[in-house]
Design a protein around this motif. Structure first.
Motif, mmCIF file in Angstrom:
data_model
loop_
_atom_site.group_PDB
_atom_site.id
_atom_site.type_symbol
_atom_site.label_atom_id
_atom_site.label_comp_id
_atom_site.label_asym_id
_atom_site.label_seq_id
_atom_site.Cartn_x
_atom_site.Cartn_y
_atom_site.Cartn_z
ATOM 1 N N TYR A 1 76.482 -34.982 41.611
ATOM 2 C CA TYR A 1 75.586 -33.829 41.519
ATOM 3 C C TYR A 1 75.102 -33.639 40.097
ATOM 4 O O TYR A 1 74.048 -33.059 39.863
ATOM 5 C CB TYR A 1 76.295 -32.552 41.994
ATOM 6 N N VAL B 1 80.976 -37.881 43.151
ATOM 7 C CA VAL B 1 81.780 -37.218 44.188
ATOM 8 C C VAL B 1 81.817 -38.093 45.450
ATOM 9 O O VAL B 1 82.644 -37.887 46.321
ATOM 10 C CB VAL B 1 81.275 -35.793 44.524
ATOM 11 N N HIS C 1 90.483 -34.095 52.746
ATOM 12 C CA HIS C 1 90.753 -32.769 52.186
ATOM 13 C C HIS C 1 89.450 -32.109 51.725
ATOM 14 O O HIS C 1 88.415 -32.787 51.567
ATOM 15 C CB HIS C 1 91.747 -32.891 51.017
ATOM 16 N N ASN C 2 89.503 -30.798 51.478
ATOM 17 C CA ASN C 2 88.314 -30.085 50.991
ATOM 18 C C ASN C 2 87.847 -30.703 49.680
ATOM 19 O O ASN C 2 88.666 -30.983 48.804
ATOM 20 C CB ASN C 2 88.630 -28.610 50.724
ATOM 21 N N GLY C 3 86.551 -30.918 49.580
ATOM 22 C CA GLY C 3 86.013 -31.461 48.339
ATOM 23 C C GLY C 3 86.098 -32.981 48.262
ATOM 24 O O GLY C 3 85.812 -33.570 47.219
ATOM 25 N N SER C 4 86.472 -33.646 49.359
ATOM 26 C CA SER C 4 86.606 -35.117 49.300
ATOM 27 C C SER C 4 85.253 -35.826 49.434
ATOM 28 O O SER C 4 85.188 -37.046 49.296
ATOM 29 C CB SER C 4 87.594 -35.628 50.356
ATOM 30 N N GLY C 5 84.180 -35.076 49.730
ATOM 31 C CA GLY C 5 82.841 -35.680 49.730
ATOM 32 C C GLY C 5 82.196 -35.832 51.109
ATOM 33 O O GLY C 5 81.120 -36.425 51.227
ATOM 34 N N LYS C 6 82.807 -35.254 52.132
ATOM 35 C CA LYS C 6 82.317 -35.455 53.501
ATOM 36 C C LYS C 6 80.919 -34.854 53.720
ATOM 37 O O LYS C 6 80.025 -35.525 54.221
ATOM 38 C CB LYS C 6 83.307 -34.846 54.521
ATOM 39 N N SER C 7 80.747 -33.580 53.332
ATOM 40 C CA SER C 7 79.437 -32.934 53.544
ATOM 41 C C SER C 7 78.358 -33.618 52.715
ATOM 42 O O SER C 7 77.212 -33.732 53.149
ATOM 43 C CB SER C 7 79.473 -31.462 53.120
ATOM 44 N N THR C 8 78.749 -34.056 51.535
ATOM 45 C CA THR C 8 77.779 -34.742 50.674
ATOM 46 C C THR C 8 77.279 -36.002 51.389
ATOM 47 O O THR C 8 76.069 -36.294 51.373
ATOM 48 C CB THR C 8 78.430 -35.091 49.312
HETATM 49 P P1 ADP Z 1 83.859 -31.796 51.607
HETATM 50 O O1 ADP Z 1 82.736 -31.710 52.592
HETATM 51 O O2 ADP Z 1 84.750 -32.981 51.836
HETATM 52 O O3 ADP Z 1 84.653 -30.519 51.524
HETATM 53 P P2 ADP Z 1 81.766 -31.806 49.601
HETATM 54 O O4 ADP Z 1 80.946 -32.995 49.897
HETATM 55 O O5 ADP Z 1 81.249 -30.470 50.031
HETATM 56 O O6 ADP Z 1 83.259 -32.042 50.156
HETATM 57 O O7 ADP Z 1 82.024 -31.728 48.049
HETATM 58 C C1 ADP Z 1 82.413 -32.860 47.273
HETATM 59 C C2 ADP Z 1 82.459 -32.447 45.795
HETATM 60 O O8 ADP Z 1 81.140 -32.129 45.371
HETATM 61 C C3 ADP Z 1 83.310 -31.222 45.529
HETATM 62 O O9 ADP Z 1 83.995 -31.407 44.312
HETATM 63 C C4 ADP Z 1 82.305 -30.097 45.401
HETATM 64 O O10 ADP Z 1 82.754 -29.104 44.544
HETATM 65 C C5 ADP Z 1 81.088 -30.814 44.826
HETATM 66 N N1 ADP Z 1 79.814 -30.172 45.267
HETATM 67 C C6 ADP Z 1 79.442 -29.937 46.533
HETATM 68 N N2 ADP Z 1 78.211 -29.376 46.573
HETATM 69 C C7 ADP Z 1 77.797 -29.271 45.278
HETATM 70 C C8 ADP Z 1 76.613 -28.786 44.663
HETATM 71 N N3 ADP Z 1 75.594 -28.312 45.374
HETATM 72 N N4 ADP Z 1 76.555 -28.840 43.309
HETATM 73 C C9 ADP Z 1 77.568 -29.344 42.574
HETATM 74 N N5 ADP Z 1 78.715 -29.822 43.112
HETATM 75 C C10 ADP Z 1 78.835 -29.791 44.438
#
Ligand code: ADP
Length: 275
Positions: free
Chosen positions: A13, A19, A38-45
């Motif tokens: 990001y 990430v 785990h939370n923050g592992s990059g799945k949604s990204t």
């Molecule tokens: P998950 O879906 O596995 O919980 P995310 O993909 O949401 O993980 O997030 C992966 C990492 O990217 C995390 O460290 C999160 O804090 C960071 N992150 C997510 N969205 C943003 C954003 N819009 N800007 C900056 N960092 C982000």
């Protein structure tokens, strides 16, 4: 040709810290694949990268063999339906009905064919009586139901669910999961579900496990989800059957089907009968 092929994908990001780190995986046509971590592992990204909401830094994403780029993103988005955990940003219409209609319009469904489709899917998710309500005034769980109805009504070839039922109570979750599974089978829909629900993972065809931006396991749930200690290390929950098998093992009772509750019950019955 797979519906989703991701190769050596990396993303950050802030252009400093990746990430998503060198991620490669494939999702087979008609499969129900789960993505956990785990939370923050990059799945949604990863989900956002697949539909082109975020732009990759390195690697490639192929949908039905077609490389995702600025020229193909619109065509590719037509094939993929995505439901996010927080549906607030997904609502466009002033009412639930308008909202579902909007998606259908985008898929060139003629307006005289829309009403029966809208009513069918609103009923499937239990939201018929809310058709003329404002989506933004619904509860979190109701919003998730509407978002799911809107996406399912479009019958996407590929459905990505990003913790799409997280705000529903256990009964609601089960009901919506059953609906998704039914449509998955009827339409040979390819599903990629990001979930924390290990029982959903156990019922899926394929699981991908992420840890700190990397894929560290990829395979059959019955093989990947067996090591309770490793799952705990990855900040994940172990399936109930695996936990039970481990407790039984401490009592000196060894079972072979620790990934499968029904198989394990059969084995235990056989053991009891022998005694
Ligand atoms: P998950 O879906 O596995 O919980 P995310 O993909 O949401 O993980 O997030 C992966 C990492 O990217 C995390 O460290 C999160 O804090 C960071 N992150 C997510 N969205 C943003 C954003 N819009 N800007 C900056 N960092 C982000």
């Amino acid at each position: 040709m797979n519906p989703i092929d991701v190769k050596d994908l990396s993303f950050s990001y802030d252009q400093h810290l990746d990430v998503v780190k060198d991620v490669s995986f494939s999702v087979e046509r008609g499969s129900y694949t789960t993505l956990i971590g785990h939370n923050g592992s990059g799945k949604s990204t990863i989900a956002k990268l697949i539909i082109g909401l975020l732009e990759k830094e390195q690697g490639s994403i192929l949908i039905d063999g077609q490389e995702l780029n600025n020229d193909t993103v619109e065509t590719i988005r037509r094939k993929i339906g995505i439901v996010f955990q927080n549906p607030d940003n997904q609502f466009i219409g002033a009412t639930v009905r308008d909202d579902i209609a909007f998606g259908l319009e985008n898929h060139q469904v003629p307006s005289n064919e829309m009403d029966p489709i809208i009513e069918k899917y609103a009923s499937e998710v239990g939201m018929t009586e809310y058709l003329d309500h404002e989506p933004t005034r619904l509860s979190g769980g109701q919003k998730q139901r509407v978002a799911i109805a809107g996406i399912l009504a479009m019958k996407p070839e590929i459905l990505i669910l990003d913790e799409a039922t997280s705000m529903l109570d256990p009964e609601g979750k089960e009901e919506i999961n059953a609906l998704v599974k039914q449509l998955h089978k009827e339409n040979n829909m390819t599903i990629l579900s990001i979930t924390h629900d290990v029982e959903e993972v156990m019922q899926s065809d394929h699981v991908i496990v992420m840890y700190e931006g990397r894929i560290i396991r990829d395979g059959l749930p019955s093989q990947v989800m067996l090591n309770e200690q490793e799952l705990v290390r990855l900040k994940l929950d172990a399936p109930y059957s695996v936990k039970l098998a481990n407790e039984l093992s401490k009592l000196g009772i060894k079972v072979k089907n620790s990934w499968n509750m029904e198989g394990m019950v059969d084995e235990l019955c056989q053991l009891l009968l022998k005694k």
